[in-house]
Write a protein that holds these residues in place. Structure first.
Motif, short mmCIF file in Angstrom:
data_model
loop_
_atom_site.label_atom_id
_atom_site.label_comp_id
_atom_site.label_asym_id
_atom_site.label_seq_id
_atom_site.Cartn_x
_atom_site.Cartn_y
_atom_site.Cartn_z
N PRO A 190 0.79 -1.24 0.00
CA PRO A 190 0.00 0.00 0.00
C PRO A 190 0.82 1.28 0.00
O PRO A 190 0.38 2.31 -0.51
CB PRO A 190 -0.86 -0.13 1.26
N ASP A 191 2.04 1.25 0.56
CA ASP A 191 2.88 2.45 0.50
C ASP A 191 3.27 2.77 -0.94
O ASP A 191 3.26 3.93 -1.36
CB ASP A 191 4.15 2.26 1.34
N VAL A 192 3.61 1.73 -1.70
CA VAL A 192 3.94 1.94 -3.12
C VAL A 192 2.72 2.46 -3.87
O VAL A 192 2.82 3.36 -4.71
CB VAL A 192 4.46 0.63 -3.75
N SER A 193 1.55 1.91 -3.57
CA SER A 193 0.32 2.37 -4.21
C SER A 193 0.09 3.85 -3.93
O SER A 193 -0.27 4.62 -4.84
CB SER A 193 -0.88 1.55 -3.70
N ALA A 194 0.27 4.26 -2.68
CA ALA A 194 0.08 5.67 -2.30
C ALA A 194 1.08 6.57 -3.02
O ALA A 194 0.72 7.66 -3.50
CB ALA A 194 0.22 5.82 -0.79
N LYS A 195 2.34 6.13 -3.12
CA LYS A 195 3.37 6.93 -3.78
C LYS A 195 3.06 7.11 -5.27
O LYS A 195 3.26 8.19 -5.83
CB LYS A 195 4.73 6.27 -3.59
N LYS A 196 2.57 6.06 -5.91
CA LYS A 196 2.23 6.15 -7.34
C LYS A 196 1.11 7.14 -7.57
O LYS A 196 1.15 7.94 -8.51
CB LYS A 196 1.85 4.77 -7.87
N ILE A 197 0.08 7.10 -6.72
CA ILE A 197 -1.05 8.01 -6.87
C ILE A 197 -0.60 9.45 -6.65
O ILE A 197 -0.96 10.35 -7.41
CB ILE A 197 -2.17 7.63 -5.89
N ARG A 198 0.20 9.66 -5.60
CA ARG A 198 0.68 11.02 -5.31
C ARG A 198 1.54 11.55 -6.45
O ARG A 198 1.41 12.71 -6.86
CB ARG A 198 1.47 11.03 -4.01
N LYS A 199 2.43 10.72 -6.97
CA LYS A 199 3.31 11.15 -8.06
C LYS A 199 2.51 11.54 -9.30
O LYS A 199 2.78 12.56 -9.95
CB LYS A 199 4.30 10.03 -8.40
N TYR A 200 1.50 10.74 -9.62
CA TYR A 200 0.69 10.99 -10.82
C TYR A 200 -0.08 12.31 -10.68
O TYR A 200 -0.08 13.15 -11.61
CB TYR A 200 -0.29 9.83 -11.02
N ILE A 201 -0.73 12.50 -9.53
CA ILE A 201 -1.53 13.71 -9.34
C ILE A 201 -0.62 14.94 -9.25
O ILE A 201 -0.93 16.00 -9.81
CB ILE A 201 -2.42 13.59 -8.09
N HIS A 202 0.52 14.80 -8.54
CA HIS A 202 1.44 15.93 -8.42
C HIS A 202 1.95 16.37 -9.79
O HIS A 202 2.09 17.57 -10.06
CB HIS A 202 2.63 15.53 -7.54
N HIS A 203 2.20 15.42 -10.68
CA HIS A 203 2.65 15.75 -12.03
C HIS A 203 1.60 16.57 -12.77
O HIS A 203 1.95 17.43 -13.59
CB HIS A 203 2.94 14.46 -12.80
N LYS A 204 0.31 16.34 -12.46
CA LYS A 204 -0.77 17.05 -13.16
C LYS A 204 -1.04 18.43 -12.58
O LYS A 204 -1.33 19.37 -13.31
CB LYS A 204 -2.05 16.22 -13.10
N ILE A 205 -1.00 18.57 -11.23
CA ILE A 205 -1.45 19.81 -10.62
C ILE A 205 -0.35 20.61 -9.92
O ILE A 205 -0.57 21.75 -9.52
CB ILE A 205 -2.59 19.55 -9.62
N LYS A 206 0.83 19.98 -9.75
CA LYS A 206 1.98 20.66 -9.15
C LYS A 206 1.67 21.23 -7.76
O LYS A 206 2.09 22.33 -7.42
CB LYS A 206 2.45 21.80 -10.08
N LYS A 207 0.96 20.47 -6.95
CA LYS A 207 0.67 20.87 -5.57
C LYS A 207 1.37 19.91 -4.60
O LYS A 207 1.60 18.75 -4.92
CB LYS A 207 -0.83 20.86 -5.30
N ASN A 208 1.69 20.43 -3.42
CA ASN A 208 2.33 19.63 -2.39
C ASN A 208 1.27 19.09 -1.42
O ASN A 208 0.79 19.81 -0.54
CB ASN A 208 3.36 20.46 -1.63
N PHE A 209 0.89 17.86 -1.57
CA PHE A 209 -0.17 17.26 -0.77
C PHE A 209 0.26 15.86 -0.34
O PHE A 209 1.32 15.38 -0.72
CB PHE A 209 -1.48 17.19 -1.58
N SER A 210 -0.58 15.23 0.46
CA SER A 210 -0.26 13.89 0.97
C SER A 210 -1.36 12.90 0.60
O SER A 210 -2.50 13.29 0.34
CB SER A 210 -0.12 13.92 2.50
N ILE A 211 -0.98 11.63 0.58
CA ILE A 211 -1.93 10.54 0.32
C ILE A 211 -1.91 9.58 1.50
O ILE A 211 -0.85 9.20 2.00
CB ILE A 211 -1.57 9.77 -0.96
N ILE A 212 -3.11 9.19 1.96
CA ILE A 212 -3.25 8.13 2.95
C ILE A 212 -4.23 7.11 2.40
O ILE A 212 -5.32 7.47 1.94
CB ILE A 212 -3.77 8.66 4.30
N ILE A 213 -3.83 5.85 2.40
CA ILE A 213 -4.77 4.76 2.09
C ILE A 213 -5.23 4.17 3.41
O ILE A 213 -4.41 3.80 4.25
CB ILE A 213 -4.10 3.69 1.22
N SER A 214 -6.55 4.12 3.62
CA SER A 214 -7.07 3.70 4.91
C SER A 214 -7.88 2.42 4.80
O SER A 214 -8.43 2.09 3.76
CB SER A 214 -7.95 4.81 5.51
#
Length: 277
Positions: A190-214
């Motif tokens: 799940p950590d790898v899954s979270a990192k992939k999602i964050r990287k993809y969205i960050h590439h699109k919107i260039k914002k500094n945010f966090s991802i948590i999978i719960s």
């Protein structure tokens, strides 16, 4: 509110009149953003301002976002998140935290298994002799586990290969399918899954945010369940108070608050189990 420090006025409220009067407007109410602004404005004079910035407590807003589809393997979760935000006239800001229910991650990663395809092992059949679950489900639980913690007629607690201590290795049948033979496993990493999602969205919107999978876990010696973080990206999981003094001057030696678990649990308040959020 308006805060006057010398001749420098800082506005926190998005009201037009405040915007006109304030030298600086901090959009997301993050006081940490003020530090470089003050340093530029005041320089070393900032050190003489006797104020405990860490003592300021600001409200947290939890916004539910629904994805209006049943997730399948080919779905792009980051794109679906951005699409759903757009449909709800929402956007991601710096320092936001996006909390994602584990099930949509597992579905998109094809962690679906059919019990009809599972052959119970001898060990699974042994546990079945004292445990009420389907032996095929027990077999899947064993495959996902590194060790068994406790077995009763109703409970099977294990340590998963990823290190979680939980019931049934996190394998679930609720909110998965109409087919009772279908079960859903946790993401493999799940950590790898979270990192992939964050990287993809960050590439699109260039914002500094966090991802948590719960996911929803039980708690030892307490009734009920709560959501915890099983995967994270872009956020420190713990807030350590070790070495700091409490309100009576005593040194804190062990206190480390599980920030990501608290956030995951808070988000569940608007997620629910039947709302599709």
């Amino acid at each position: 509110k308006l805060f006057n420090l010398s001749s420098f006025t800082v506005g926190f409220c998005p009201v037009d009149i405040v915007r006109k009067k304030a030298d600086v407007v901090i959009e997301r109410k993050n006081l940490a953003d003020l530090i470089p602004i003050f340093m530029e404005k005041f320089g070393n004079k900032l050190l003489s301002i006797n104020y405990d910035w860490g003592a300021i407590s600001l409200p947290i807003t939890i916004i539910p976002v629904k994805i209006n589809k049943n997730i399948i393997e080919s779905d792009n979760i980051p794109d679906l998140i951005l699409e759903s935000l757009n449909l709800n006239n929402l956007q991601i800001y710096d320092n936001d935290v996006i909390i994602i229910a584990q099930k949509i991650i597992s579905k998109s990663e094809n962690r679906i298994f059919y019990l009809k395809d599972v052959v119970p092992s001898k060990k699974a059949l042994e546990i079945f002799s004292i445990h009420e679950k389907d032996p095929r489900l027990i077999e899947l639980i064993l495959r996902e586990s590194s060790s068994i913690v406790k077995v009763t007629n109703k409970t099977l607690i294990v340590e998963t290969k990823y290190g979680f201590i939980c019931a049934n290795a996190g394998i679930d049948q609720s909110n998965v399918s109409n087919d009772k033979e279908v079960v859903l496993l946790l993401p493999e990493n799940p950590d790898v899954s979270a990192k992939k999602i964050r990287k993809y969205i960050h590439h699109k919107i260039k914002k500094n945010f966090s991802i948590i999978i719960s996911d929803t876990f039980g708690r030892p010696f307490r009734r009920g369940q709560t959501n915890i973080a099983i995967g994270i990206a872009g956020i420190c999981p713990l807030k350590s108070y070790i070495g700091l003094k409490d309100s009576f001057g005593m040194i804190l030696n062990v206190t480390e608050i599980a920030i990501v678990d608290e956030l995951a649990s808070s988000a569940e308040l608007v997620m629910g189990k039947t709302l599709g959020i």
